[in-house]
Each structure stands twice: as structure tokens, then as C-alpha cells.
Design a protein around this motif. Structure first.
Motif, PDB file in Angstrom:
ATOM      1  N   MET A  81       0.838  -1.211   0.000  1.00  0.00           N
ATOM      2  CA  MET A  81       0.000   0.000   0.000  1.00  0.00           C
ATOM      3  C   MET A  81       0.877   1.267   0.000  1.00  0.00           C
ATOM      4  O   MET A  81       0.624   2.211   0.746  1.00  0.00           O
ATOM      5  CB  MET A  81      -0.923   0.015   1.230  1.00  0.00           C
ATOM      6  CG  MET A  81      -1.967  -1.072   1.263  1.00  0.00           C
ATOM      7  SD  MET A  81      -3.279  -0.882   0.011  1.00  0.00           S
ATOM      8  CE  MET A  81      -4.135   0.572   0.587  1.00  0.00           C
ATOM      9  N   ARG A 103      -7.997  -2.140   0.733  1.00  0.00           N
ATOM     10  CA  ARG A 103      -8.736  -1.081   0.016  1.00  0.00           C
ATOM     11  C   ARG A 103     -10.244  -1.209   0.230  1.00  0.00           C
ATOM     12  O   ARG A 103     -10.956  -0.215   0.342  1.00  0.00           O
ATOM     13  CB  ARG A 103      -8.394  -1.101  -1.479  1.00  0.00           C
ATOM     14  CG  ARG A 103      -7.098  -0.337  -1.769  1.00  0.00           C
ATOM     15  CD  ARG A 103      -6.894  -0.151  -3.257  1.00  0.00           C
ATOM     16  NE  ARG A 103      -6.374  -1.378  -3.856  1.00  0.00           N
ATOM     17  CZ  ARG A 103      -5.084  -1.607  -4.064  1.00  0.00           C
ATOM     18  NH1 ARG A 103      -4.186  -0.699  -3.765  1.00  0.00           N
ATOM     19  NH2 ARG A 103      -4.689  -2.745  -4.593  1.00  0.00           N
ATOM     20  N   GLU A 107     -12.549   1.753   1.844  1.00  0.00           N
ATOM     21  CA  GLU A 107     -13.763   2.229   1.152  1.00  0.00           C
ATOM     22  C   GLU A 107     -14.974   2.144   2.075  1.00  0.00           C
ATOM     23  O   GLU A 107     -15.744   3.086   2.197  1.00  0.00           O
ATOM     24  CB  GLU A 107     -14.082   1.224   0.032  1.00  0.00           C
ATOM     25  CG  GLU A 107     -13.858   1.631  -1.377  1.00  0.00           C
ATOM     26  CD  GLU A 107     -14.041   0.365  -2.237  1.00  0.00           C
ATOM     27  OE1 GLU A 107     -15.099  -0.284  -2.163  1.00  0.00           O
ATOM     28  OE2 GLU A 107     -13.077   0.010  -2.954  1.00  0.00           O
TER      29      GLU A 107
END
Ligand code: GLN
Length: 300
Positions: A81, A103, A107
Motif C-alpha cells: 500500500m 482497500r 472504502e
């Protein structure tokens, strides 16, 4: 010696063990790490000569690659990341698939926070306010998931647990190195009943490779990465998932979510651990290679 001669030696010694592309990549990782030389250096300076002292780590790296030691352990670091992580044999090397899981959590947490904000515009909770969301990473290993979440979701509080104190040493180093605030806990999820903190999101990449799948694996993984973080018995491959789902049912706050990296061959079986009376929105997602790789669900 000419640097390009060393590249030729890498190919001569390693091409039988790895693909040509991998060998090229090992060579460039080594010269970048030990000599701070960029990839294009040989194109710019084809006759670059390096000293005996500079050659030495490149030959030591070569010797270790010959016994399949992963390049990340040899140089002692990797990226995840867009952050730098220290790794050694006590922890699994972070995989790109796990970035997809991280991710997904980012989100989700961001959208849930926006929802809370919209519902209650007067509330003190704001994206820059105090930690409204508490996250727990189970089996943190190198700490890559926990640290990446703490860095990307600055107003959450992240906890991370692992059974291995050697892994937690690495994870602590990584939190410090990346300036991330993570609270580490030494505990075995197989026997842990509860945590004394309210948790809104649980994330985990537990061991999921069946003993029988060892046949498909490369020696760099099999002989060097920690078995503790990888393998489960053939007769109970969802051992950790059963435990984690149960732990989540008992410890997650109302409407809390669980995110799991999973064995690609056991997607439906893993999904079926979520009782419809307790969980909602059970979702199976694929990784970038098209394999079933993660599941998420929300407590009703
Ligand atoms: N994805 C890892 C591998 O293929 C396994 C990770 C795990 O068991 N949690 O080696």
C-alpha cells in the motif's frame, strides 16, 4: 568487476531456478538496495565498474537466492500500500491480493463515516474528529494491514493481535517506521473469548492453505515463510474462520463488519459460515487474478 558481468552471473546461476524476468528483477532490487543504483544505470553506463566491497552483498544475495530465500527477506524489506515494511522469517511477506482487502475496508469505513455524518449533521463526530471507528486486525503478522489502515483512516483506532511475539516485534517496528498508531496485543484467536474494547470492524488474513496444497507451492514460500501463518489441517481448513466469525458475533458492535482474506477454493464454504439470522450483506469478492479471495459481512 563490471556491473554487467554480475548481471550475467546472476543469469548463469539463477535462470534454471527462476524465470528470466524474476532474475532481472532480483538483480535490480539488489543493486538498488545495496548500491543505490537505479534500474537504468546499465543503459547509461554499460561499463560501470564496481569495487570488491560493493560486489560482496550482490554475491551474498545470489547465494541466498540459490537456496530460494525470498528477496524480501534477504534485503529485509518490502512495500505494501505504498508504504515500506520490514520483514523477516517471523512474518509472511505481504501479498498484492491483501492490498485489495485493505482497500475494501478503507472504502467501507469511509462510506459508513460519511453516512453517519449525513444522518447527523450536528453530531460532534466528523471525519477529522475523535476516533469513531475501532478496528481490529486478527493475525497481524508484519502489521501490514493494521499499519496501512491506520495510515489511510487517520480518525480510527486500530488494534492488532498475533499469537507470535516475534511477529509482533516486526509489526511494532513497522508501525513506528510508518508513524502509525496501532495498539498491539499478544493473543491466540483460537482461545481468545473477548476483548475489552468495542470493535466496529474486524479484518483478518488468517492461515488458510491446506496441507494438501503444499504440492502447488514454490520452495521460496514452502521453505522460508512461516508455516504458522500459512497452513491449516486438511480435515478442518476453516478452523480460523469458524473461530473468527464466532468471535466477531460476540465482540462486534451493532452493525459492525467483518472482512476476511480467504482460500480461493473455499469461497462458498467460507460464505456459509455466516448465519443469515445474524449477518447481512455477505459478499464474496475476487482478487486481481480472478480468484475468490475475500468475504465481508455486516452484523444485523
Ligand atoms: N496467500 C498466501 C499464499 O498463497 C497465504 C496467506 C494465508 O494463508 N493467509 O501463500
Amino acid at each position: 568487476m563490471l556491473l554487467k558481468e554480475i548481471k550475467t552471473i546472476y543469469h548463469r546461476e539463477l535462470d534454471a531456478l527462476y524465470s528470466k524476468e524474476e532474475v532481472v528483477s532480483f538483480f535490480y532490487i539488489a543493486i538498488q538496495h545495496y548500491l543505490n543504483l537505479e534500474r537504468f544505470v546499465l543503459a547509461m553506463r554499460p561499463n560501470l565498474v564496481i569495487s570488491k566491497k560493493e560486489e560482496q552483498p550482490l554475491f551474498e544475495t545470489l547465494a541466498q537466492l540459490k537456496v530460494h530465500r525470498p528477496i524480501q527477506y534477504i534485503i529485509g524489506e518490502t512495500h505494501f500500500m505504498e508504504l515500506d515494511f520490514v520483514v523477516n522469517e517471523a512474518v509472511l511477506i505481504p501479498r498484492p491480493e491483501t492490498e485489495d482487502l485493505v482497500r475494501w475496508v478503507i472504502e467501507d469505513v469511509r462510506s459508513v463515516k460519511c453516512e453517519i455524518l449525513q444522518k447527523n449533521k450536528q453530531a460532534k463526530t466528523s471525519l477529522n474528529g475523535p476516533a469513531a471507528v475501532q478496528i481490529l486486525d486478527i493475525g497481524t503478522g508484519s502489521g501490514c494491514i493494521a499499519v496501512a489502515l491506520a495510515k489511510n483512516l487517520p480518525n480510527t483506532k486500530v488494534f492488532a493481535l498475533d499469537v507470535s511475539s516475534h511477529a509482533l516485534e516486526v509489526a511494532r517496528t513497522n508501525a513506528i517506521r510508518n508513524g502509525a498508531s496501532v495498539t498491539f496485543i499478544t493473543a491466540d484467536i483460537l482461545s481468545l473469548k473477548e476483548l475489552e474494547v468495542p470493535i466496529n470492524v474486524i479484518v483478518s488474513n488468517p492461515p488458510y492453505v491446506r496441507e494438501s496444497e503444499k504440492r502447488e507451492m514454490e520452495p521460496n514460500v514452502l521453505d522460508h515463510e512461516p508455516g504458522l501463518a500459512l497452513f491449516v489441517p486438511d480435515d478442518d481448513p476453516l478452523l480460523f474462520y469458524k473461530k473468527i466469525v464466532q468471535f466477531a458475533e460476540n465482540n462486534l458492535a451493532k452493525r459492525g463488519s467483518l472482512f476476511l482474506e480467504i482460500n480461493q477454493y473455499l469461497g462458498e464454504e467460507t460464505k456459509s459460515l455466516f448465519n443469515a439470522a445474524i449477518w447481512t450483506g455477505v459478499q464474496l469478492r475476487k482478487d486481481m487474478y480472478g480468484n475468490d479471495r475475500m468475504v465481508s459481512a455486516t452484523l444485523k
